[in-house]
Motif scaffolding. Structure first.
Motif: not given
Length: 405
Positions: A214-225
């Motif tokens: 949950l947390i790791v995918p969310f951080l990846v999405i926020v960082f990339c976008y």
């Protein structure tokens, strides 16, 4: 799946009404009554019926478009198909059983069916989450790459798809082999991981699941976008009006993606932590069903955000409804193929070179025509005499040749 759960192991302290019925089903291998009132079960059934119907229609339509129109078969769209397939499996393997349980007021397929339901829906749900993270990273790496993306290279995306399923299996198989376990959740109309057992074995699994799924995918999405949005903001040095329009459009898309992710999945995580670390009875069965329903709405929302808000897919959808060939604009190459270095023959570096690169990055979500490679005596200029068109057609790049000497 991450949601407050009422398991048999926590019956003594949580909800006697639910546990009495669950105990009967557990011992006899049959069904058990839910803890909701008939009105509550009806409301949940209506919500699940809506989610299951539109989730099935939306995701099937995405697959039909992908199979019908060859122009959609690009690497980035293959990743979108993976998201739709995982969401479609949730609509087929999960929602009908929870819908039937709500309409009848009891779980209908027994203990083994509950374990299978919990595993299958957890697997597909995590695949969807990881695929969203892979999608954001693919867009980020493609836009920031020094060379033009190859629209015929499916190897990278295929590896991402395989990784999403393998990663999900890594975190959903352990409960089948003793690291936590699957059981009835909430009021008893669905099944998932046991969130209420206060053992070290169960708590360690829940913490890992919360962080890595949950947390790791969310951080990846926020960082990339976030990185992409930052790059697009810098394009204001080229054309302020065009930049503001594109920045607002991309910002809107990013905010929608992040907000829908949080709305669908964050309540799951919060409820899981409250049930795991809070006192017994803190999370009632009535409250715990809400995160479960919200998480399932992602099967309806994902196709809308990531596919039907994509102009290429939308034009094909219009063509499918009208039984005609797609408009010419939809035949342009996928937005994943942004020629970030098609102008590598240009002489000179520095701020101007950066602006040229960012101008190409600003085409996020917009098909970009291939720009021919230029010699050293040519340089690109932006035609700022025309205002951005209302139909969001690709920006025209005019090429001005200069004679040396």
């Amino acid at each position: 799946m991450i949601v407050s759960n009422v398991s048999l192991s926590g019956c003594a302290d949580f909800n006697s009404a639910l546990c009495a019925g669950a105990g009967e089903g557990h011992l006899g291998g049959g069904s058990y009554r839910t803890a909701l009132t008939p009105t509550g079960n009806l409301v949940v059934a209506v919500c699940l019926g809506f989610i299951g119907t539109f989730g099935l229609i939306n995701n099937l339509l995405v697959l039909v478009l992908f199979c019908r129109y060859k122009m959609l078969r690009s690497p980035i769209n293959l990743l979108l198909m993976n998201i739709s397939i995982s969401d479609l499996l949730v609509c087929v393997l999960g929602t009908p059983f929870s819908f039937a349980a709500s309409t009848q007021g009891r779980w209908l397929i027994g203990e083994r069916g509950c374990v299978w339901y919990g595993f299958a829906n957890s697997l597909c749900g995590i695949v969807s989450l990881i695929s969203l993270a892979v999608l954001s990273y693919e867009r980020y790496s493609t836009m920031m790459a020094p060379t033009e993306a190859d629209s015929s290279n499916y190897r990278k995306i295929s590896l991402g798809i395989i990784m999403s399923w393998a990663y999900s299996l890594i975190w959903t198989l352990p409960p089948l082999f003793g690291w936590s376990h699957y059981g009835p959740e909430g009021p008893g109309t669905t099944c998932s991981v046991d969130w209420t057992a206060k053992t070290a074995n169960n708590i360690s699994y829940i913490i890992c699941l919360f962080i890595f799924c949950l947390i790791v995918p969310f951080l990846v999405i926020v960082f990339c976008y976030g990185k992409l949005l930052s790059a697009i903001r810098q394009v204001s040095g080229i054309n302020a009006s065009m930049s503001r329009k594109r920045e607002q459009r991309v910002l809107f898309m990013v905010v929608i993606m992040v907000m829908c992710y949080l709305i669908c999945w964050l309540p799951y995580g919060i409820m899981a932590l409250l049930a795991t670390f809070g006192p017994p009875g803190l999370v009632t069965p009535e409250a715990s069903i809400i995160p479960s329903v919200l998480a399932k709405t992602s099967t309806v929302i994902n196709p809308v955000i990531y596919v039907f808000m994509n102009k290429q897919f939308y034009r094909c959808f219009q063509a499918l409804l009208q039984c005609e060939a797609p408009r010419r604009g939809s035949s342009l190459k996928s937005s994943s193929k942004v020629p970030t270095k098609a102008m590598r023959g240009i002489a000179g570096t520095g701020p101007r070179r950066t602006n040229e690169f960012l101008f190409m990055v600003a085409s996020l979500g917009q098909p970009a025509a291939t720009v021919p490679r230029l010699g050293l005596s040519c340089e690109p200029t932006i035609d700022i005499t025309k205002a951005p068109s209302s139909d969001n057609k690709p920006v025209v790049v005019s090429l001005v040749a200069h004679r040396d000497g």
